[in-house]
Scaffold this motif. Structure first.
Motif, PDB file in Angstrom:
ATOM      1  N   ARG A 174      -3.212   4.186  -0.164  1.00 13.54           N
ATOM      2  CA  ARG A 174      -3.200   5.646  -0.294  1.00 13.54           C
ATOM      3  C   ARG A 174      -3.118   6.077  -1.761  1.00 13.54           C
ATOM      4  O   ARG A 174      -3.725   7.089  -2.141  1.00 13.54           O
ATOM      5  N   HIS A 175      -2.379   5.324  -2.563  1.00 18.20           N
ATOM      6  CA  HIS A 175      -2.226   5.690  -3.974  1.00 18.20           C
ATOM      7  C   HIS A 175      -3.524   5.480  -4.752  1.00 18.20           C
ATOM      8  O   HIS A 175      -3.942   6.350  -5.519  1.00 18.20           O
ATOM      9  N   TYR A 176      -4.149   4.330  -4.567  1.00 18.96           N
ATOM     10  CA  TYR A 176      -5.324   3.987  -5.373  1.00 18.96           C
ATOM     11  C   TYR A 176      -6.643   4.463  -4.771  1.00 18.96           C
ATOM     12  O   TYR A 176      -7.571   4.810  -5.508  1.00 18.96           O
ATOM     13  N   TYR A 177      -6.738   4.461  -3.437  1.00 19.36           N
ATOM     14  CA  TYR A 177      -8.020   4.762  -2.809  1.00 19.36           C
ATOM     15  C   TYR A 177      -7.969   5.949  -1.842  1.00 19.36           C
ATOM     16  O   TYR A 177      -8.976   6.269  -1.205  1.00 19.36           O
ATOM     17  N   HIS A 178      -6.816   6.560  -1.699  1.00 22.47           N
ATOM     18  CA  HIS A 178      -6.668   7.776  -0.882  1.00 22.47           C
ATOM     19  C   HIS A 178      -7.152   7.559   0.550  1.00 22.47           C
ATOM     20  O   HIS A 178      -7.827   8.414   1.132  1.00 22.47           O
ATOM     21  N   LYS A 179      -6.813   6.424   1.097  1.00 23.27           N
ATOM     22  CA  LYS A 179      -7.159   6.105   2.480  1.00 23.27           C
ATOM     23  C   LYS A 179      -6.097   5.175   3.046  1.00 23.27           C
ATOM     24  O   LYS A 179      -5.252   4.652   2.310  1.00 23.27           O
ATOM     25  N   SER A 180      -6.132   4.951   4.342  1.00 21.68           N
ATOM     26  CA  SER A 180      -5.173   4.044   4.965  1.00 21.68           C
ATOM     27  C   SER A 180      -5.584   2.592   4.754  1.00 21.68           C
ATOM     28  O   SER A 180      -6.745   2.296   4.462  1.00 21.68           O
ATOM     29  N   ALA A 181      -4.642   1.694   4.920  1.00 19.94           N
ATOM     30  CA  ALA A 181      -4.905   0.274   4.710  1.00 19.94           C
ATOM     31  C   ALA A 181      -5.964  -0.269   5.660  1.00 19.94           C
ATOM     32  O   ALA A 181      -6.699  -1.199   5.322  1.00 19.94           O
ATOM     33  N   LYS A 182      -6.057   0.311   6.838  1.00 20.72           N
ATOM     34  CA  LYS A 182      -7.011  -0.200   7.827  1.00 20.72           C
ATOM     35  C   LYS A 182      -8.457   0.132   7.459  1.00 20.72           C
ATOM     36  O   LYS A 182      -9.392  -0.452   8.017  1.00 20.72           O
ATOM     37  N   ASN A 183      -8.656   1.061   6.523  1.00 21.80           N
ATOM     38  CA  ASN A 183     -10.014   1.469   6.149  1.00 21.80           C
ATOM     39  C   ASN A 183     -10.479   0.918   4.804  1.00 21.80           C
ATOM     40  O   ASN A 183     -11.529   1.319   4.305  1.00 21.80           O
ATOM     41  N   LEU A 184      -9.732   0.013   4.217  1.00 21.59           N
ATOM     42  CA  LEU A 184     -10.115  -0.547   2.918  1.00 21.59           C
ATOM     43  C   LEU A 184     -11.351  -1.432   3.047  1.00 21.59           C
ATOM     44  O   LEU A 184     -11.480  -2.229   3.973  1.00 21.59           O
ATOM     45  N   THR A 185     -12.252  -1.306   2.096  1.00 20.90           N
ATOM     46  CA  THR A 185     -13.466  -2.115   2.088  1.00 20.90           C
ATOM     47  C   THR A 185     -13.189  -3.479   1.459  1.00 20.90           C
ATOM     48  O   THR A 185     -12.110  -3.714   0.900  1.00 20.90           O
ATOM     49  N   GLY A 186     -14.181  -4.348   1.518  1.00 18.88           N
ATOM     50  CA  GLY A 186     -14.034  -5.669   0.929  1.00 18.88           C
ATOM     51  C   GLY A 186     -13.805  -5.614  -0.573  1.00 18.88           C
ATOM     52  O   GLY A 186     -12.963  -6.336  -1.109  1.00 18.88           O
ATOM     53  N   ARG A 187     -14.547  -4.781  -1.264  1.00 22.85           N
ATOM     54  CA  ARG A 187     -14.400  -4.676  -2.717  1.00 22.85           C
ATOM     55  C   ARG A 187     -13.040  -4.081  -3.095  1.00 22.85           C
ATOM     56  O   ARG A 187     -12.409  -4.516  -4.064  1.00 22.85           O
ATOM     57  N   GLU A 188     -12.586  -3.102  -2.342  1.00 20.65           N
ATOM     58  CA  GLU A 188     -11.281  -2.509  -2.608  1.00 20.65           C
ATOM     59  C   GLU A 188     -10.168  -3.523  -2.356  1.00 20.65           C
ATOM     60  O   GLU A 188      -9.218  -3.632  -3.139  1.00 20.65           O
TER      61      GLU A 188
END
Length: 284
Positions: A174-188
């Motif tokens: 949420r801090h770095y990518y403004h999304k939940s952990a379940k939605n993180l991409t491979g690059r993120e």
């Protein structure tokens, strides 16, 4: 018996008792059902902020494994503990390599597994003295004997430091990518995994060369191995029987199969050593 000799015997006895108590303390069985917040390392950071007169607070939100992207799990294992499924808490080969680098370069090189890191973060100080390392080894052995690999990984991902005051993958996402952990991409996920050796110095969204190089390698390995999401969801959801009793350490090992020697990420630089070479400090 001289007073001096008696004094040294008492000191030695005190040291043995201090170390030996970790065979029964703390009660690691509580970790099966209790989420350990705050951890000893979080309290260490808070004390550090108080000494520096910094008005800081811990940012952390617990999420179950089912709410963490498989990209994150794979990337963190690649970057921090590629033999996680195959060892009992200690990567002997990794420890030998770390010792060789320590003797060669004259400074401590990292060789800790996720279980060792978790033991330190939950219960101990970040000191690198030998006594603390022995305590860490005892707790690591107990954790591996008591908890499933799934639970060890779940706790680690929820308490790991990912920035100044940022703990756990959900807070980091949420801090770095403004999304939940379940939605993180491979690059993120690769970038977040890349900064774990020193999250205070490195920013996963920044352009630091270390982060760029390390995340690129992690992502390359992640992409090559792949993650089968349907299988991931099936094996990551504990059954009622598993929830009521100790889970098997093989609960999700079928998804993340043992690494073949040809696929071992030898091209990935030693995490803690490389991070320290970049910034000249030791990450606790």
């Amino acid at each position: 018996m001289s007073k001096l000799k008696l004094f040294f015997i008492l000191i030695l006895l005190g040291g043995v008792i201090d170390i030996g108590r970790y065979f029964i303390y703390p009660n690691v069985s509580d970790l099966k059902e209790t989420n350990p917040i705050p951890t000893a390392f979080m309290e260490y950071r808070e004390a550090e902020w108080a000494e520096q007169n910094r008005d800081m607070e811990i940012t952390q939100k617990w999420v179950p494994m089912s709410q963490i992207s498989p990209n994150v799990i794979k990337a963190v294992l690649i970057g921090e503990d590629d033999k996680f499924w195959n060892h009992d808490g200690f990567d002997v080969a990794g420890m030998e390599q770390a010792l060789e680098k320590t003797l060669k370069k004259g400074k401590v090189a990292g060789g800790s597994t996720i279980s060792q890191q978790l033991s330190k973060n939950l219960y101990l100080s970040p000191s690198k003295n030998p006594v603390r390392k022995v305590k860490e080894a005892i707790i690591t052995w107990r954790i591996e004997q008591t908890l499933s690999k799934r639970r060890i990984l779940e706790i680690y991902l929820n308490v790991a430091e990912w920035g100044d005051g940022i703990f756990g993958i959900e807070a980091a996402a949420r801090h770095y990518y403004h999304k939940s952990a379940k939605n993180l991409t491979g690059r993120e996920a690769a970038r977040l995994a890349a900064v774990l050796p020193n999250p205070i110095k490195y920013d996963p969204t920044g352009d630091q060369k270390y982060v760029q190089n390390r995340s690129r390698i992690i992502y390359k390995i992640l992409k090559r191995r792949g993650v089968v999401i349907p299988d991931f969801k099936e094996v990551m959801t504990p059954t009622k029987q598993e929830s009521a009793s100790q889970e098997s350490n093989q609960s999700i090992s079928d998804l993340f199969a043992p690494t073949d020697s040809a696929e071992t990420p030898n091209e990935l630089p030693s995490n803690e050593e490389n991070a320290n070479e970049q910034n000249g400090t030791d990450q606790p």
